[in-house]
Design an enzyme around this catalytic site. Structure first.
Site, short mmCIF file in Angstrom:
data_model
loop_
_atom_site.label_atom_id
_atom_site.label_comp_id
_atom_site.label_asym_id
_atom_site.label_seq_id
_atom_site.Cartn_x
_atom_site.Cartn_y
_atom_site.Cartn_z
N GLY A 11 0.84 -1.21 0.00
CA GLY A 11 0.00 0.00 0.00
C GLY A 11 0.87 1.25 0.00
O GLY A 11 1.93 1.26 0.61
N ARG A 78 0.77 -4.92 -5.82
CA ARG A 78 1.12 -6.28 -5.38
C ARG A 78 1.75 -6.99 -6.57
O ARG A 78 1.49 -6.65 -7.71
CB ARG A 78 -0.16 -7.04 -5.00
N ASP A 109 5.57 -5.30 5.71
CA ASP A 109 6.22 -6.58 6.03
C ASP A 109 6.22 -7.56 4.86
O ASP A 109 7.18 -8.31 4.67
CB ASP A 109 5.61 -7.21 7.29
N THR A 131 4.47 2.29 5.31
CA THR A 131 3.07 1.89 5.52
C THR A 131 2.45 2.80 6.57
O THR A 131 3.13 3.15 7.54
CB THR A 131 2.94 0.41 5.98
N ASP A 133 0.17 1.90 8.55
CA ASP A 133 -0.47 1.09 9.60
C ASP A 133 0.27 1.04 10.93
O ASP A 133 -0.31 0.68 11.95
CB ASP A 133 -0.68 -0.34 9.10
N ASP A 135 2.37 -1.18 11.85
CA ASP A 135 2.22 -2.56 12.31
C ASP A 135 3.54 -3.33 12.35
O ASP A 135 3.54 -4.55 12.39
CB ASP A 135 1.21 -3.30 11.41
N ARG A 177 -5.51 -1.64 8.99
CA ARG A 177 -5.60 -3.11 8.83
C ARG A 177 -5.77 -3.81 10.18
O ARG A 177 -6.71 -3.50 10.89
CB ARG A 177 -4.38 -3.65 8.06
P1 ADP Z 1 3.06 -4.82 2.37
O1 ADP Z 1 4.46 -4.74 1.89
O2 ADP Z 1 2.42 -3.48 2.53
O3 ADP Z 1 2.93 -5.71 3.60
P2 ADP Z 1 1.97 -6.99 0.75
O4 ADP Z 1 1.83 -7.95 1.89
O5 ADP Z 1 0.87 -6.93 -0.24
O6 ADP Z 1 2.18 -5.49 1.21
O7 ADP Z 1 3.32 -7.40 0.00
C1 ADP Z 1 3.78 -6.65 -1.10
C2 ADP Z 1 4.46 -7.54 -2.09
O8 ADP Z 1 5.64 -8.12 -1.51
C3 ADP Z 1 3.68 -8.74 -2.59
O9 ADP Z 1 2.73 -8.41 -3.58
C4 ADP Z 1 4.78 -9.59 -3.17
O10 ADP Z 1 5.20 -9.09 -4.42
C5 ADP Z 1 5.90 -9.36 -2.15
N1 ADP Z 1 5.91 -10.44 -1.15
C6 ADP Z 1 5.10 -10.58 -0.07
N2 ADP Z 1 5.38 -11.70 0.62
C7 ADP Z 1 6.38 -12.31 -0.05
C8 ADP Z 1 7.11 -13.53 0.15
N3 ADP Z 1 6.87 -14.34 1.18
N4 ADP Z 1 8.07 -13.83 -0.76
C9 ADP Z 1 8.34 -13.02 -1.79
N5 ADP Z 1 7.68 -11.86 -2.02
C10 ADP Z 1 6.72 -11.50 -1.18
#
Ligand code: ADP
Length: 348
Positions: A11, A78, A109, A131, A133, A135, A177
């Site tokens: 985000g 994403r 994360d 972020t 959040d 978090d 979230r």
């Molecule tokens: P945020 O970074 O805000 O927590 P997301 O959880 O949507 O947002 O993660 C963002 C992007 O990071 C995902 O769309 C993916 O491309 C990558 N990502 C997330 N988890 C993994 C993972 N376990 N291994 C590799 N890439 C990941």
């Protein structure tokens, strides 16, 4: 290192552009070129029709122009394909082909997990916690959180002004979230009387009782701040039946919303509680001075770490100062919710 990359992922959050600017300034200062990787990890997969939609050389003058703007110039998205090992291997070969020797990852994360995977494949990465959040346990504040809280406080003050005029309560939903930190600071900062968060179990009856008590003692315009994830910690209640008995049409599979909560409170307290969902305005504000400062120091530290061959790190704030630690250690830390502030808001 002669060339590094920077991407924003997950985000968007206020301050992402400011962090990219700090990275660009530091890269220029150290004589390194900088590649902006577009739309999170998607850019590393080089699937767009136009090369510049994936990776583009960042010109410091352009970045200086957008540094104080909200959103992210690099775009964010994403990238579910990045969860697949064969796609990550493809990304690594593209990164090598572009001559990128290290990457600054600005995201939450999930993005940090992606950065760890890239580090394992030989691409040093440094993360900045972008972020709203708040978090992530290892840092006192994430980048964008302060701006989001300020945005909520501004909006809740405006809502409280009209609540006061009409002597009626307000129910305001804020983002975050699964984390109640935005709700907590926004409630404390705006003088709200009730705060509901995912970290603490609560019941509608409890909230209604406190609201009724506040009305009894002469405060008919109290504000209830609800975190968007707070429905997860709500104690079960047959609210569908309750609303139906009061003449409201609801389906059994309708989820509870802020509007529904306001209706229930209205029936239980007889006060005209009005709902507002603040939504995306919280993410789209101009970064606060605090977030702009954090972005500046974090961006320049990230470049310094990469330049010194130190990857696999994330940057945060501890005791008010910017610091760094290994990604895996950062992700292992458990968040501690500020229960005493929560109790203070809900009891005074
Ligand atoms: P945020 O970074 O805000 O927590 P997301 O959880 O949507 O947002 O993660 C963002 C992007 O990071 C995902 O769309 C993916 O491309 C990558 N990502 C997330 N988890 C993994 C993972 N376990 N291994 C590799 N890439 C990941």
């Amino acid at each position: 290192m002669r060339r590094i990359g920077v991407l924003t992922s997950g985000g968007d959050s206020p301050g992402m552009n400011a962090a990219v600017m700090a990275v660009a300034k530091a890269a220029r200062y150290h004589g390194m070129s900088l590649i902006g990787i577009k739309r999170g990890y998607n850019g590393t997969l080089c699937r767009s029709h136009h090369v510049e939609d994936d990776m583009v050389e960042l010109d410091l003058d352009t970045i200086l122009d957008i540094a104080d703007q909200p959103g992210t110039y690099l775009r964010t998205a994403r990238c579910l394909d990045f969860l697949r090992p064969e796609m990550r291997a493809h990304a690594v070969s593209n990164i090598h082909e572009m001559g990128i020797e290290g990457i600054v990852v600005i995201g939450g994360d999930g993005s940090y997990h992606g950065a760890m995977e890239l580090c394992d494949l030989g691409i040093p990465c440094v993360g900045i916690p972008g972020t709203i959040d708040n978090d992530l346990a290892y840092t006192e504040m994430t980048l964008g959180y302060d701006t989001a809280v300020n945005s909520c406080v501004d909006d809740i003050r405006a809502i409280r002004a009209t609540s006061r005029s009409h002597d009626r309560p307000a129910v305001v939903e804020v983002m975050g979230r699964h984390c109640g930190d935005i709700a907590l600071k926004a409630a404390a900062g705006s003088g709200a009387e009730i705060c509901i968060v995912p970290e603490v179990s609560w019941s509608i009856q409890e909230v209604a009782d406190r609201l009724a008590r506040l009305i009894d003692v002469g405060n008919p315009r109290a504000t209830v701040v609800v975190a968007e994830g707070a429905w997860d910690s709500m104690q079960p209640m047959d609210w569908h039946r309750y609303l139906r008995e009061n003449g409201v049409r609801v389906h059994d599979d309708d989820p509870i919303t802020t509007a529904m909560l306001a209706k229930i409170l209205k029936f239980k307290t007889k006060a005209e509680a009005r709902p507002t969902v603040l939504g995306y305005t919280q993410r789209g504000r101009t970064p606060s001075a605090y977030d702009s400062w954090f972005a500046f120091e974090a961006g320049s530290l990230a470049v310094n770490l990469l330049r010194n061959g130190i990857g696999n790190q994330v940057i945060g704030i501890k005791d008010g100062r910017v610091y760094y630690l290994p990604i895996s250690m950062a992700l292992q830390q458990k968040r501690e919710f500020n229960l005493s502030l929560y109790n203070l808001i809900n009891s005074l």
